[in-house]
Design an enzyme around this catalytic site. Sequence first.
Site, PDB file in Angstrom:
ATOM      1  N   GLU A 164     -36.199 -18.023 -55.725  1.00  0.00           N
ATOM      2  CA  GLU A 164     -37.412 -18.758 -56.097  1.00  0.00           C
ATOM      3  C   GLU A 164     -37.144 -20.253 -56.047  1.00  0.00           C
ATOM      4  OE1 GLU A 164     -38.035 -18.178 -60.542  1.00  0.00           O
ATOM      5  OE2 GLU A 164     -36.364 -16.850 -60.138  1.00  0.00           O
ATOM      6  N   LYS A 199     -36.487 -24.013 -57.185  1.00  0.00           N
ATOM      7  CA  LYS A 199     -35.873 -24.652 -58.351  1.00  0.00           C
ATOM      8  C   LYS A 199     -36.669 -25.929 -58.608  1.00  0.00           C
ATOM      9  CE  LYS A 199     -31.533 -26.040 -60.394  1.00  0.00           C
ATOM     10  NZ  LYS A 199     -32.002 -27.287 -60.987  1.00  0.00           N
ATOM     11  N   ASP A 253     -37.919 -29.324 -60.309  1.00  0.00           N
ATOM     12  CA  ASP A 253     -37.176 -30.444 -60.857  1.00  0.00           C
ATOM     13  C   ASP A 253     -37.959 -31.043 -62.020  1.00  0.00           C
ATOM     14  OD1 ASP A 253     -35.023 -32.053 -60.981  1.00  0.00           O
ATOM     15  OD2 ASP A 253     -35.597 -33.355 -59.316  1.00  0.00           O
ATOM     16  N   TYR A 313     -40.499 -19.051 -65.197  1.00  0.00           N
ATOM     17  CA  TYR A 313     -39.556 -18.339 -64.329  1.00  0.00           C
ATOM     18  C   TYR A 313     -38.716 -17.290 -65.047  1.00  0.00           C
ATOM     19  CZ  TYR A 313     -36.673 -22.359 -65.853  1.00  0.00           C
ATOM     20  OH  TYR A 313     -36.056 -23.316 -66.573  1.00  0.00           O
ATOM     21  N   LYS A 369     -28.642 -25.686 -54.044  1.00  0.00           N
ATOM     22  CA  LYS A 369     -29.311 -26.979 -53.964  1.00  0.00           C
ATOM     23  C   LYS A 369     -29.544 -27.407 -52.510  1.00  0.00           C
ATOM     24  CE  LYS A 369     -29.511 -29.291 -57.738  1.00  0.00           C
ATOM     25  NZ  LYS A 369     -28.458 -29.817 -58.512  1.00  0.00           N
ATOM     26  N   CYS A 383      -7.545 -59.780 -33.030  1.00  0.00           N
ATOM     27  CA  CYS A 383      -8.303 -58.569 -32.723  1.00  0.00           C
ATOM     28  C   CYS A 383      -7.385 -57.345 -32.791  1.00  0.00           C
ATOM     29  CB  CYS A 383      -8.906 -58.696 -31.324  1.00  0.00           C
ATOM     30  SG  CYS A 383      -9.593 -57.151 -30.693  1.00  0.00           S
ATOM     31  N   CYS A 403      -6.813 -56.085 -28.929  1.00  0.00           N
ATOM     32  CA  CYS A 403      -6.086 -56.816 -27.876  1.00  0.00           C
ATOM     33  C   CYS A 403      -5.276 -57.969 -28.441  1.00  0.00           C
ATOM     34  CB  CYS A 403      -7.084 -57.341 -26.852  1.00  0.00           C
ATOM     35  SG  CYS A 403      -8.090 -58.681 -27.505  1.00  0.00           S
ATOM     36  N   CYS A 413     -14.111 -61.064 -31.406  1.00  0.00           N
ATOM     37  CA  CYS A 413     -12.888 -61.214 -30.628  1.00  0.00           C
ATOM     38  C   CYS A 413     -13.254 -62.143 -29.479  1.00  0.00           C
ATOM     39  CB  CYS A 413     -12.433 -59.859 -30.088  1.00  0.00           C
ATOM     40  SG  CYS A 413     -11.163 -60.027 -28.841  1.00  0.00           S
ATOM     41  N   CYS A 473     -10.792 -58.274 -23.493  1.00  0.00           N
ATOM     42  CA  CYS A 473     -10.446 -57.278 -24.510  1.00  0.00           C
ATOM     43  C   CYS A 473     -10.922 -55.904 -24.024  1.00  0.00           C
ATOM     44  CB  CYS A 473     -11.129 -57.636 -25.820  1.00  0.00           C
ATOM     45  SG  CYS A 473     -10.902 -56.366 -27.075  1.00  0.00           S
TER      46      CYS A 473
END
Length: 719
Positions: A132, A134, A136, A261, A347, A441, A444, A459, A464
């Site tokens: 069923e 849930k 909140d 419930y 959940k 970097c 490189c 860089c 590079c």
Amino acid sequence: MVPWSHMTKREAAERIKNLRKTITYHRYLYHVLDRQGISDAVLDSLKHELKMLEDQFPDLITLDSPTQRVAGEVLDKFEKVRHAVPMLSLEDVFSEDEFSSWVGRIQKIAGIAGSSTSGDFPEVELPAIFAELKFDGLAVSLIYEKGIFVKGATRGDGKIGEDVTQNLKTIESIPLRLELHRAFSGRLSPYAENVQRGLASGRIEVRGEAIITKKTFDAINAAQKKKGEKLYANPRNLAAGSIRQLDPAITASRHLDFFAYDLVTDFGQKTHSEEHDLLGLLGFKSDGQAKRLPDARAVFKFHGSIAKKREKLAYHVDGIVVQIDDNALFQKLGVVGKAPRGAVAFKFAPEEATTRVLDIRLQVGRTGVLTPVAHLEPVRIGGVVISRATLHNMDEIQRLGVKVGDTIVVGRAGDVIPDVRAVLKDLRTGKEKAFRMPKKCPVCEGVVKRNEDEVAYRCTNKNCPALQREGLYHFVSKKAFDIDGLGPKTIDVLLDQGLIQDAADLFDLIQGDLVPLRRFGEKSASNLLNAIQMQKQVSLPRFLYALGILHVGEENALLLTKYISTHYSRLATRYKLSKIAARIEGLTENDLKHIDGVGDKVAESIHSWFHDKYNLAFLNKLDRAGITVTVPKFHPGYTGTGFRFQGQTFIFTGELENMTRDEAKEKVRLLGGNVSESVSKKTSYVVAGENPGSKFEKAKKLGVKTITETDFLKLLQIM
Ligand code: IVH
């Protein structure tokens, strides 16, 4: 950083202590003061971690651990009510795997599904499950005497709650007097007498969830806004706050709703499904989608379908509640800690979770921008496991104050890349390390600079390797690795999101990296991952071509392959990449110049490519990713006419003598041809081995050229 699974007991103990402190604080805020410091998902995630650590080190469990306690403390302002039957809570599961473990535990305890039939539950065949929604909201218990609503209470600590009768009376969906709304019919009739008796003289207890619908919540917040007052965080909090108002008029103004419930009173009902039916007959609203399901697969389907439509539901649901439908079995399964063993809350995947930052690394983008990326202890969010989240830039790192080793909140909204949202500084141990932008970097070693007018560091080395996006497009292209479904657009996304740095990273991608991206769904992500994995075995000419070495196109790749093949290999053998690479690396410029058809410029280029330390590191990385290379055998007289099979389609039928079907196909592809499975007018050749099948007949019918294996070998020039 030490992953959770590798923590020593001492480290775990410290982590557990910190987690408990944080959880306890937020639970107090949430349950007692109805205030929310962190989202439900984040609190759940912390609790989940605590539970996992406690499961791993059970002797670290203490009586006061949040995992051992029923939520909520009693406020003084209401009368206290002792629950005749404790109001328990539910254990949470977040994934199909966790759910299946629960099913397994139940089956084991109940002595079913292959385990021995002895034990306490020999009568059980298959436990039907009741699922069923849930809701909140806030759990409440309603007591009816002689059919009249006399007392309503909150759950409180599970044993003692608060008397909120007057407030509950304002909820129209709670009947003030019970009556039988429909005639007893069919299977409920055996209980008719008991229910009638209960209504006439006994006590009836019903439990359920007091909630506020999304529509009411929005209206209330709109009114708050109009009045210039603070907005409520979410319907759950507002429902909880509204039930615990000293003035029932305020509660009434909130227009709460109630879903039943649980029917605590025993009318002789045998299953939870019957309970739902009875609740309906007594005048309660209960979840219309609830149903009895035969097995775990049906539960996954139900869970998935509710997850899909939850946005459209009139009220918030945060999962489904799944329980053993048979009441006797449910009772016998008993209670573990604070929750019945026979039920779980399955959940929905949360959009936020907590995890730890194992490292912060830089990703170099197309334009040289260095993006800090948090490498995380893998965590499940929204149904996928993620292990990386972007930190965007240095300013963001400073704003968050995030350090390596921190526990963070990582989130994923819709289909965007996960990001780091907050740092839980309370959980620090003092061993966290700040991240600093390096001067060089990481790819490189080029100089890193920040222009005055921008946030990003870049860089500055134009060569590079990380900048060479083009190289990546080339690497995956048709004549190179030929990865199906991976074109420049997808490469751009992967680079820009920091998921790959170079081609080798492609082979380490996981489902969770792709699914959050806009271009992908579960299916397309797994298709791409499969396509990538399939191409891990590549032929040498394709591989050499893919490297994008200056002057090495298809033709030179074939010539170099032929040289390697005739000097080194046996027919179509697979090699670890490192082995082949070492072989080429070992060739002198002079060796290369002497390869038939290879000019000086080309030889120089190949030699210098294989002696560049970044290139070698890249080859190494590809090798570690598991790339293997097949080296085809060439006829010594082959002089290199390029991809001779370009534009031609081959079909194989029957058994070949000299090679396997796969090897034959690879050879066709190697020379630029295509292989197909169905004969059409466009087919160039049908290669017929021993005992050819229907394809051979069809070829003859369509007038397609059929050749023998020997003809095929001649075409290949290896005879
Ligand atoms: S059955 C043993 N059914 O979830 C507890 N609970 O996490 C029996 N909840 O305290 C609860 N919808 O507040 C059950 N259809 C549902 C529910 C539900 C929401 C809440 C309830 C409970 C909490 C447990």
